[in-house]
Design an enzyme around this catalytic site. Structure first.
Site, PDB file in Angstrom:
ATOM      1  N   THR A 125       0.851  -1.192   0.000  1.00 33.08           N
ATOM      2  CA  THR A 125       0.000   0.000   0.000  1.00 33.08           C
ATOM      3  C   THR A 125       0.879   1.232   0.000  1.00 33.08           C
ATOM      4  O   THR A 125       1.899   1.277   0.726  1.00 33.08           O
ATOM      5  CB  THR A 125      -0.974   0.097   1.202  1.00 33.08           C
ATOM      6  OG1 THR A 125      -1.524   1.416   1.225  1.00 33.08           O
ATOM      7  CG2 THR A 125      -0.330  -0.167   2.542  1.00 33.08           C
ATOM      8  N   ASP A 127      -0.034   3.790   1.323  1.00 32.28           N
ATOM      9  CA  ASP A 127      -0.364   4.490   2.578  1.00 32.28           C
ATOM     10  C   ASP A 127       0.586   4.149   3.730  1.00 32.28           C
ATOM     11  O   ASP A 127       0.620   4.869   4.722  1.00 32.28           O
ATOM     12  CB  ASP A 127      -1.797   4.136   3.014  1.00 32.28           C
ATOM     13  CG  ASP A 127      -2.828   4.449   1.946  1.00 32.28           C
ATOM     14  OD1 ASP A 127      -2.535   5.285   1.066  1.00 32.28           O
ATOM     15  OD2 ASP A 127      -3.922   3.856   1.985  1.00 32.28           O
ATOM     16  N   GLN A 273       0.222   9.814  -7.697  1.00 34.93           N
ATOM     17  CA  GLN A 273       1.188   9.268  -6.734  1.00 34.93           C
ATOM     18  C   GLN A 273       1.130   7.745  -6.644  1.00 34.93           C
ATOM     19  O   GLN A 273       1.901   7.131  -5.914  1.00 34.93           O
ATOM     20  CB  GLN A 273       1.036   9.932  -5.363  1.00 34.93           C
ATOM     21  CG  GLN A 273      -0.239   9.659  -4.644  1.00 34.93           C
ATOM     22  CD  GLN A 273      -0.694  10.803  -3.737  1.00 34.93           C
ATOM     23  OE1 GLN A 273      -0.076  11.073  -2.738  1.00 34.93           O
ATOM     24  NE2 GLN A 273      -1.795  11.452  -4.102  1.00 34.93           N
TER      25      GLN A 273
HETATM   26  O1  F6P Z   1      -5.150   2.779  -0.186  1.00 36.30           O
HETATM   27  C1  F6P Z   1      -4.539   3.393  -1.249  1.00 36.30           C
HETATM   28  C2  F6P Z   1      -5.309   4.599  -1.713  1.00 36.30           C
HETATM   29  O2  F6P Z   1      -4.615   5.167  -2.780  1.00 36.30           O
HETATM   30  C3  F6P Z   1      -5.635   5.619  -0.617  1.00 36.30           C
HETATM   31  O3  F6P Z   1      -4.546   6.451  -0.333  1.00 36.30           O
HETATM   32  C4  F6P Z   1      -6.809   6.331  -1.226  1.00 36.30           C
HETATM   33  O4  F6P Z   1      -7.659   6.903  -0.253  1.00 36.30           O
HETATM   34  C5  F6P Z   1      -7.529   5.231  -1.936  1.00 36.30           C
HETATM   35  O5  F6P Z   1      -6.591   4.213  -2.191  1.00 36.30           O
HETATM   36  C6  F6P Z   1      -8.164   5.664  -3.237  1.00 36.30           C
HETATM   37  O6  F6P Z   1      -8.702   4.554  -3.839  1.00 36.30           O
HETATM   38  P1  F6P Z   1      -9.437   4.471  -5.239  1.00 36.30           P
HETATM   39  O7  F6P Z   1      -9.451   5.849  -5.836  1.00 36.30           O
HETATM   40  O8  F6P Z   1      -8.649   3.510  -6.047  1.00 36.30           O
HETATM   41  O9  F6P Z   1     -10.791   3.944  -4.930  1.00 36.30           O
END
Ligand code: F6P
Length: 341
Positions: A125, A127, A273
């Protein structure tokens, strides 16, 4: 021995490096065959596969995304989902499954392992919020991209004497904001772990202008004002019940402009990112995770996740990784606060 591989949740730079390492070592050293499951847990749930062998993983080390595809499918929420996965694995002759994912994907892996299915987890991840591992791959790449964006925002903010707010991802953990804000010399960093005081933020902004500089504010998408709620532009939730974050950057720029009278704009970095080639650090970490995951398969060490501890790769129970989020400790935030204002 036939080994299934899947990637679930938000994609992340380094996923292909893990897949390559699992397949290359598994085929060469252990003589294993592989089955690629498409789109996260949707693959084993619906029996959707793709061929996965050494030729399929050639050249993918530097490539972003995942050749297997990904989704946020939650089989636990599907009636009879676990039994369907069990049946599909048996029909395909799959003896072990390597699940590469974050909190949600590995949460499902934990439940399947408890159910007796042979699952090994690999933490991914951007995150960096997974417990039991010092770092997840993808984080270093996201921080590098966000840092470059902050470097660029400094020069345009100075030229126009305006406030620039950069909103970065991270969900309910402030790791990306903390590291990119520190590396990029942001004047204020706001993270979910420490709700912010808008008056204090405006004070730091004014202080910065008094020093003849333009302020850069790095805000995590999950940051929230004191006595306030999460600010999001979208209220829909995914299959794991997570609300889609983003919106705090624009809100903050508007609130600062209104209170200080200084022109303020927001840049939302979003999926930039998460896309593209991984950094060297992430390629190495992802590769080491993959090599160790296939060793765990060989050892029959089901229900475990590979993890980074210091510079070593270790194995920990999957449940340890998914029980609780790894958030930014207050002491780390206080270090960064030395540069605010
Ligand atoms: O968990 C990774 C992440 O990029 C988070 O930082 C973000 O909140 C989320 O996924 C966004 O997810 P998506 O736009 O793919 O639903």
């Amino acid at each position: 021995m036939r080994v299934g591989v899947l990637t679930g949740g938000g994609d992340c730079p380094g996923l292909n490096a893990v897949i390559r390492a699992v397949v290359r070592k598994g085929a060469k050293e252990y003589g294993y065959e592989f089955v690629g499951f498409r789109d996260g847990w949707k693959g084993p749930l619906e029996g959707i596969t793709m061929p996965l062998d050494v030729s399929a993983v050639r050249g993918i080390l530097p490539r972003g995304g995942t050749i297997l595809g990904s989704s946020r499918t939650n089989p636990i929420k599907v009636e009879g989902g676990v039994e369907r996965i069990e049946r599909n694995l048996a029909d395909l002759g799959v003896d072990a499954l390597v699940a590469i994912g974050g909190e949600d994907t590995l949460g499902v892996a934990t439940k399947l392992a408890e159910h007796g299915l042979p699952v090994i987890g690999v933490p991914k991840t951007i995150d960096n919020d997974l417990n039991a591992t010092d770092y997840t791959f993808g984080f270093d790449t996201a921080v590098t991209i966000a840092t470059e964006a902050i470097d660029r925002l400094h020069t345009t903010a100075e030229s126009h004497h305006r406030v620039l707010v950069i909103e970065v991802m991270g969900r309910h953990a402030g790791w990306i904001a903390l590291h990119s804000g520190m590396a990029g010399g942001a004047n204020v960093i706001l993270i979910p772990e420490v709700p912010f005081d808008l008056d204090q933020v405006c004070g730091w902004v004014e202080q910065r202008f008094q020093q003849q500089y333009a302020p850069i504010i790095c805000v995590a998408e999950g940051a929230l004002p004191k006595d306030g709620d999460l600010i999001t532009k979208d209220t829909t939730v995914d299959a794991f019940g997570h609300v889609k974050l983003s919106g705090i950057g624009d809100w903050l720029a508007g609130a600062i402009e209104q209170r200080t009278g200084k022109e303020s704009r927001a840049a939302v970095l979003g999926h930039i990112q998460r896309g593209g080639t991984p950094t060297a650090f992430d390629r190495v970490l992802a590769t080491r995770f993959g090599l160790n995951a296939i060793d765990a398969v060989k050892d029959g060490d089901s229900g475990k996740m590979v993890a980074l501890r210091g510079t070593d790769i270790v194995r920990v129970p999957l449940s340890e990784a998914t029980g609780e989020l790894k958030t930014v400790p207050l002491a780390r935030y206080e270090e960064a606060a030395a540069f605010f204002g």
